[in-house]
Write an enzyme that holds these catalytic residues in place. Structure first.
Site, mmCIF file in Angstrom:
data_model
loop_
_atom_site.group_PDB
_atom_site.id
_atom_site.type_symbol
_atom_site.label_atom_id
_atom_site.label_comp_id
_atom_site.label_asym_id
_atom_site.label_seq_id
_atom_site.Cartn_x
_atom_site.Cartn_y
_atom_site.Cartn_z
ATOM 1 N N HIS A 53 7.392 9.088 -2.505
ATOM 2 C CA HIS A 53 6.356 8.858 -1.880
ATOM 3 C C HIS A 53 5.275 9.553 -1.243
ATOM 4 O O HIS A 53 4.359 9.898 -0.868
ATOM 5 C CB HIS A 53 5.689 7.529 -1.809
ATOM 6 C CG HIS A 53 3.512 7.230 -1.211
ATOM 7 N ND1 HIS A 53 2.783 8.456 -1.606
ATOM 8 C CD2 HIS A 53 3.061 6.316 -2.588
ATOM 9 C CE1 HIS A 53 1.611 6.771 -1.436
ATOM 10 N NE2 HIS A 53 2.313 5.914 -2.286
ATOM 11 N N TYR A 55 4.346 13.595 -0.816
ATOM 12 C CA TYR A 55 2.594 14.057 -0.783
ATOM 13 C C TYR A 55 3.044 15.242 -0.884
ATOM 14 O O TYR A 55 3.720 15.831 -0.067
ATOM 15 C CB TYR A 55 1.517 13.968 0.398
ATOM 16 C CG TYR A 55 0.955 12.713 0.601
ATOM 17 C CD1 TYR A 55 -0.227 12.267 -0.333
ATOM 18 C CD2 TYR A 55 1.717 11.430 0.700
ATOM 19 C CE1 TYR A 55 -0.437 10.486 0.171
ATOM 20 C CE2 TYR A 55 0.939 10.463 0.785
ATOM 21 C CZ TYR A 55 -0.107 10.139 0.176
ATOM 22 O OH TYR A 55 -0.543 8.642 0.635
ATOM 23 N N ASP A 125 -5.136 7.016 -9.131
ATOM 24 C CA ASP A 125 -4.347 5.671 -9.370
ATOM 25 C C ASP A 125 -3.771 4.970 -9.848
ATOM 26 O O ASP A 125 -4.061 3.964 -10.121
ATOM 27 C CB ASP A 125 -4.682 5.101 -7.865
ATOM 28 C CG ASP A 125 -3.793 4.138 -6.744
ATOM 29 O OD1 ASP A 125 -1.739 4.631 -7.238
ATOM 30 O OD2 ASP A 125 -3.947 3.650 -5.826
ATOM 31 N N GLN A 163 2.644 7.342 -11.305
ATOM 32 C CA GLN A 163 1.916 6.821 -10.866
ATOM 33 C C GLN A 163 1.145 8.368 -10.332
ATOM 34 O O GLN A 163 2.092 8.791 -9.198
ATOM 35 C CB GLN A 163 2.138 5.974 -9.810
ATOM 36 C CG GLN A 163 1.351 5.791 -8.876
ATOM 37 C CD GLN A 163 0.240 3.996 -9.977
ATOM 38 O OE1 GLN A 163 0.563 4.022 -10.745
ATOM 39 N NE2 GLN A 163 -0.111 3.729 -9.638
ATOM 40 N N GLU A 191 4.595 9.856 -8.920
ATOM 41 C CA GLU A 191 5.795 8.504 -8.011
ATOM 42 C C GLU A 191 6.369 8.431 -9.427
ATOM 43 O O GLU A 191 5.683 7.067 -10.139
ATOM 44 C CB GLU A 191 5.034 7.105 -7.429
ATOM 45 C CG GLU A 191 4.367 7.992 -6.755
ATOM 46 C CD GLU A 191 3.474 6.717 -5.961
ATOM 47 O OE1 GLU A 191 3.674 5.693 -5.977
ATOM 48 O OE2 GLU A 191 1.785 7.138 -5.691
#
Length: 229
Positions: A53, A55, A125, A163, A191
């Site tokens: 996850h 960023y 998302d 994702q 993701e």
């Protein structure tokens, strides 16, 4: 150039059965890639869906917006969600919707469109169903480029889905390096994973791991610079 991390999730932790052993190996390679290799085993049948996850903002530290990043996703379909961000079942085509990144598009080009899926998540998302020739194929999932730095990141994975999360709930409340703050949509996540809620969707690729089996997965983030004319 490599580190292996291990975690034992004890039988019953957070309600999940089995003593689950998980190894994650991070490797920096000579072609400017970060390889992430996962493996796991269990002594009772359990559920497993691992991802990363991190960023990213390819424009550099402190840049406040990833809407100008140019993104391509190797996916003809995606998983629509309900208002709780859980996929409700069938895949839908990205064509003729703001979910279409088959051809390169700016992330922010259509992020505020009058489209129910974008309203549910305040942006992207969603899980994109990656185009694969066969199960567990290690193939390109996406390419993302910053027009400010010309930094290009390519994502490869054995996972069936990715994702896309565009930092829609970031608030800028915490202070990061050099006093920088990161507001809404100042970073993006890629993701790679199995689909959310797969355990309740028999048609989705299985997230069940049984004793005697070993889960293996690989994802690569490869960085380079793109020449400009």
């Amino acid at each position: 150039n490599s580190i292996e991390l291990f975690y034992l999730s004890n039988d019953g932790e957070k309600g999940f059965p089995g003593n689950l052993s998980v190894w994650v190996t991070y490797t920096l390679t000579d072609d400017n890639s970060l390889d992430i290799n996962y493996r796991a085993s269990t002594d009772k049948t359990t559920i497993l869906n691992l991802t990363n996850h991190s960023y990213f903002n390819l424009s550099g530290e402190g840049d406040p917006y990833i809407g100008d990043h140019i993104l391509t996703i190797n996916a003809d379909t995606y998983l629509p969600t309900d208002s709780t961000a859980i996929p409700y079942g069938d895949v839908e085509p990205v064509k003729d919707t703001p979910m279409d990144f088959v051809q390169a598009q700016k992330i922010g080009e259509r992020i505020n469109d009058d489209f129910e899926q974008l309203k549910f998540g305040k942006g992207y998302d969603h899980t994109f169903v990656l185009n694969k020739n066969n199960e567990n194929e290690f193939s390109k999932a996406a390419v993302c480029i910053s027009p400010k730095t010309n930094i290009k990141m390519e994502i490869y994975t054995t996972e069936p889905g990715m994702q896309l999360y565009t930092g829609n709930w970031m608030t800028g409340n915490f202070e990061a390096k050099k006093g920088n703050r990161y507001p809404e949509r100042s970073a993006v996540c890629f993701e790679t994973q199995h689909y959310p809620d797969s355990i309740n969707k028999p048609d989705y690729p299985s997230v069940v791991l049984k004793p005697g089996e070993q889960f293996n997965s690989k994802t690569t983030f490869r960085s380079s610079t793109q020449d400009t004319e």
